[in-house]
Scaffold this motif. Structure first.
Motif, PDB file in Angstrom:
ATOM      1  N   PHE A   1      16.548 102.523 -16.603  1.00  0.00           N
ATOM      2  CA  PHE A   1      16.794 101.242 -15.357  1.00  0.00           C
ATOM      3  C   PHE A   1      17.080 101.714 -14.164  1.00  0.00           C
ATOM      4  N   SER A   2      16.485 102.903 -13.461  1.00  0.00           N
ATOM      5  CA  SER A   2      16.580 102.846 -12.249  1.00  0.00           C
ATOM      6  C   SER A   2      15.397 102.476 -12.312  1.00  0.00           C
ATOM      7  N   ASN A   3      14.291 101.793 -12.215  1.00  0.00           N
ATOM      8  CA  ASN A   3      13.136 100.918 -12.342  1.00  0.00           C
ATOM      9  C   ASN A   3      12.785 100.020 -13.378  1.00  0.00           C
ATOM     10  N   VAL A   4      13.682  99.036 -13.285  1.00  0.00           N
ATOM     11  CA  VAL A   4      13.199  98.074 -14.046  1.00  0.00           C
ATOM     12  C   VAL A   4      13.483  96.443 -13.149  1.00  0.00           C
ATOM     13  N   THR A   5      13.268  95.340 -13.782  1.00  0.00           N
ATOM     14  CA  THR A   5      12.940  93.964 -12.873  1.00  0.00           C
ATOM     15  C   THR A   5      13.848  93.288 -14.103  1.00  0.00           C
ATOM     16  N   ALA A   6      14.231  92.490 -13.136  1.00  0.00           N
ATOM     17  CA  ALA A   6      15.551  91.399 -14.416  1.00  0.00           C
ATOM     18  C   ALA A   6      14.847  91.254 -15.954  1.00  0.00           C
ATOM     19  N   ARG A   7      14.202  90.615 -15.661  1.00  0.00           N
ATOM     20  CA  ARG A   7      13.025  89.607 -16.971  1.00  0.00           C
ATOM     21  C   ARG A   7      13.576  90.896 -17.962  1.00  0.00           C
TER      22      ARG A   7
ATOM     23  N   ALA B   1      20.756  87.315  -6.796  1.00  0.00           N
ATOM     24  CA  ALA B   1      19.012  86.835  -6.113  1.00  0.00           C
ATOM     25  C   ALA B   1      18.385  87.561  -7.170  1.00  0.00           C
ATOM     26  N   TRP B   2      18.146  88.873  -8.053  1.00  0.00           N
ATOM     27  CA  TRP B   2      16.986  89.062  -8.577  1.00  0.00           C
ATOM     28  C   TRP B   2      16.771  88.901 -10.122  1.00  0.00           C
ATOM     29  N   TYR B   3      17.764  87.471  -9.709  1.00  0.00           N
ATOM     30  CA  TYR B   3      17.036  86.500 -11.029  1.00  0.00           C
ATOM     31  C   TYR B   3      16.697  85.205 -10.547  1.00  0.00           C
ATOM     32  N   GLN B   4      16.846  84.807  -9.511  1.00  0.00           N
ATOM     33  CA  GLN B   4      16.211  83.447  -8.683  1.00  0.00           C
ATOM     34  C   GLN B   4      15.262  83.666  -8.114  1.00  0.00           C
TER      35      GLN B   4
ATOM     36  N   PHE C   1      13.077  88.131 -10.283  1.00  0.00           N
ATOM     37  CA  PHE C   1      12.744  88.377 -11.862  1.00  0.00           C
ATOM     38  C   PHE C   1      12.069  89.242 -11.922  1.00  0.00           C
ATOM     39  N   ASP C   2      10.457  89.703 -11.257  1.00  0.00           N
ATOM     40  CA  ASP C   2       9.807  90.159 -11.783  1.00  0.00           C
ATOM     41  C   ASP C   2      10.053  91.441 -10.811  1.00  0.00           C
ATOM     42  N   THR C   3      11.224  92.153  -9.857  1.00  0.00           N
ATOM     43  CA  THR C   3      10.620  93.213  -8.310  1.00  0.00           C
ATOM     44  C   THR C   3      11.513  94.011  -9.292  1.00  0.00           C
ATOM     45  N   PRO C   4      11.026  95.386  -9.144  1.00  0.00           N
ATOM     46  CA  PRO C   4      12.153  96.077 -10.077  1.00  0.00           C
ATOM     47  C   PRO C   4      13.274  96.718  -8.829  1.00  0.00           C
ATOM     48  N   PHE C   5      13.964  97.286  -9.210  1.00  0.00           N
ATOM     49  CA  PHE C   5      14.862  97.059  -8.600  1.00  0.00           C
ATOM     50  C   PHE C   5      15.923  98.306  -9.047  1.00  0.00           C
ATOM     51  N   ASN C   6      16.725  99.333  -9.011  1.00  0.00           N
ATOM     52  CA  ASN C   6      17.632 100.667  -9.406  1.00  0.00           C
ATOM     53  C   ASN C   6      18.372  99.682 -10.057  1.00  0.00           C
ATOM     54  N   LEU C   7      18.791  99.788 -10.980  1.00  0.00           N
ATOM     55  CA  LEU C   7      20.006  98.759 -11.959  1.00  0.00           C
ATOM     56  C   LEU C   7      21.266 100.389 -12.309  1.00  0.00           C
ATOM     57  N   ARG C   8      20.385 101.437 -11.810  1.00  0.00           N
ATOM     58  CA  ARG C   8      21.619 102.975 -11.955  1.00  0.00           C
ATOM     59  C   ARG C   8      22.416 103.151 -11.433  1.00  0.00           C
ATOM     60  N   ALA C   9      21.564 102.954  -9.739  1.00  0.00           N
ATOM     61  CA  ALA C   9      22.451 103.357  -8.536  1.00  0.00           C
ATOM     62  C   ALA C   9      23.384 102.132  -8.728  1.00  0.00           C
ATOM     63  N   GLU C  10      23.213 100.608  -8.708  1.00  0.00           N
ATOM     64  CA  GLU C  10      24.256  99.572  -8.722  1.00  0.00           C
ATOM     65  C   GLU C  10      25.026  99.991  -9.671  1.00  0.00           C
ATOM     66  N   ILE C  11      25.197 100.130 -11.136  1.00  0.00           N
ATOM     67  CA  ILE C  11      26.437 100.666 -11.454  1.00  0.00           C
ATOM     68  C   ILE C  11      27.015 102.204 -11.092  1.00  0.00           C
TER      69      ILE C  11
END
Length: 109
Positions: free
Chosen positions: A17-23, A53-56, A59-69
């Motif tokens: 989840f620290s390096n994941v794409t929306a897909r 924006a990650w959905y739109q 979609f295939d660019t990694p981001f840190n979802l853990r940091a968002e949460i």
């Protein structure tokens, strides 16, 4: 591949989840939901925590979802929303369990 009806979908067994794409998140959550292995509140929270924006656009660019949460948890904690902070802290712990799980175990009677 996991086959549902006539549709085939890749099964994601490992996720970071620290390096994941929306897909990847979408496919992972869909897979867990189809097998009844994720609480609907957790699935909904994971989807809502991803910037639209990650959905739109990304979609295939990694981001840190853990940091968002973690940021959402910290905001709620700082503003006295203890119930919400506790929910997001629990979600982070459940996400860690999802990351640590390397194999799906299925027991058939």
């Amino acid at each position: 591949m996991t086959q549902i009806g006539s549709l085939e979908r890749p099964q994601i067994d490992r996720i970071d989840f620290s390096n994941v794409t929306a897909r990847q998140v979408s496919e992972y959550v869909d897979d867990l939901m189809s097998r009844g292995e994720i609480d609907p509140d957790d699935a909904h929270a994971l989807a809502l925590c991803m910037p639209s924006a990650w959905y739109q656009e990304n979609f295939d660019t990694p981001f840190n979802l853990r940091a968002e949460i973690e940021s959402i948890r910290d905001f709620n904690k700082a503003h006295g929303f203890d119930f919400h902070a506790a929910f997001y802290e629990g979600l982070l712990q459940r996400m860690k369990l999802m990351e640590d799980r390397s194999v799906h175990v299925s027991i058939v009677a």
